[in-house]
Design an enzyme around this catalytic site. Structure first.
Site, PDB file in Angstrom:
ATOM      1  N   HIS A  19       0.838  -1.211   0.000  1.00 37.15           N
ATOM      2  CA  HIS A  19       0.000   0.000   0.000  1.00 37.15           C
ATOM      3  C   HIS A  19       0.869   1.256   0.000  1.00 37.15           C
ATOM      4  O   HIS A  19       0.593   2.219  -0.716  1.00 37.15           O
ATOM      5  CB  HIS A  19      -0.898   0.040   1.249  1.00 37.15           C
ATOM      6  CG  HIS A  19      -1.877  -1.091   1.350  1.00 37.15           C
ATOM      7  ND1 HIS A  19      -2.088  -1.789   2.517  1.00 37.15           N
ATOM      8  CD2 HIS A  19      -2.719  -1.641   0.426  1.00 37.15           C
ATOM      9  CE1 HIS A  19      -3.016  -2.716   2.320  1.00 37.15           C
ATOM     10  NE2 HIS A  19      -3.401  -2.655   1.053  1.00 37.15           N
ATOM     11  N   LYS A  43     -15.322  -8.621   3.310  1.00 34.99           N
ATOM     12  CA  LYS A  43     -14.252  -9.019   4.234  1.00 34.99           C
ATOM     13  C   LYS A  43     -14.714  -8.831   5.675  1.00 34.99           C
ATOM     14  O   LYS A  43     -15.380  -7.849   5.993  1.00 34.99           O
ATOM     15  CB  LYS A  43     -12.990  -8.182   3.976  1.00 34.99           C
ATOM     16  CG  LYS A  43     -12.346  -8.484   2.626  1.00 34.99           C
ATOM     17  CD  LYS A  43     -11.089  -7.670   2.431  1.00 34.99           C
ATOM     18  CE  LYS A  43     -10.452  -7.975   1.079  1.00 34.99           C
ATOM     19  NZ  LYS A  43      -9.362  -7.022   0.772  1.00 34.99           N
ATOM     20  N   SER A 130      -2.626  -7.731   2.911  1.00 39.58           N
ATOM     21  CA  SER A 130      -2.995  -7.641   4.333  1.00 39.58           C
ATOM     22  C   SER A 130      -3.326  -9.021   4.884  1.00 39.58           C
ATOM     23  O   SER A 130      -2.968  -9.352   6.019  1.00 39.58           O
ATOM     24  CB  SER A 130      -4.210  -6.718   4.509  1.00 39.58           C
ATOM     25  OG  SER A 130      -3.914  -5.418   4.085  1.00 39.58           O
TER      26      SER A 130
END
Ligand code: PNS
Length: 163
Positions: A19, A43, A130
């Site tokens: 990111h 998610k 992530s």
């Protein structure tokens, strides 16, 4: 289309070096980069939104033209409300490109005044995600190559009881 500002949206659960690569590169192109902590209904979420904002702010310290914001609604609504013409997305390969292209079309349909720019992940960062960071942290593996050093203690603290 004026493009002095852009939005880089994501779950950032937690922020990774992948990111940060996109944020730094976008910050060289746009006058202001808004990093948007958004809600992804697909998610489950590990870190609370407030913690993600806090970690993102720490990670972006020193990058002058980056502002961290949070939004719980549609991305297209946010770009409309803030008059942001460009959404920047990082793509790590063809799998990302397929799903991101669908999202870009839908977002443009919802707000025809915005468009999506794709930035390819830099070499060596295409495998960073992530979910991978969370999984490695859960098993006590070294994640220091994958998350910004400013947030490493926060990420480790969240998994300290799981080792
Ligand atoms: O980091 P992620 O989870 O891949 O980011 C996805 C995110 C949060 C950008 C996406 O789920 C999103 O835009 N959420 C806000 C709700 C929305 O606008 N959904 C429609 C997308 S077509």
């Amino acid at each position: 289309m004026s493009a002095e500002k852009c939005l880089f949206p994501g779950s950032f659960d937690p922020v990774t070096n992948g990111h940060m690569d996109i944020i730094r590169r976008a910050a060289r192109i746009f006058d202001t980069v808004y990093v948007g902590i958004l809600y992804n209904p697909d998610k489950q979420g590990c870190f609370p939104a407030e913690k993600r904002v806090e970690m993102m702010k720490k990670a972006c310290e020193g990058i002058e033209n980056v502002k961290v914001i949070a939004h719980t609604g549609l991305l297209a609504e946010l770009t409309k409300k803030m008059d942001i013409p460009v959404v920047v997305k990082g793509v790590r390969g063809v799998r990302d490109l397929e799903s991101e292209t669908d999202m870009a079309h839908i977002n443009h349909h919802l707000n025809p005044d915005m468009d999506t720019f794709f930035l390819p992940a830099s070499p060596g960062l295409g495998e960073v995600s992530s979910s991978m960071v969370r999984q490695l942290a859960q098993f006590g593996a070294d994640i220091s190559d994958y998350v910004p050093k400013q947030v490493l203690p926060d990420v480790l603290a969240a998994f300290v009881n799981n080792k």
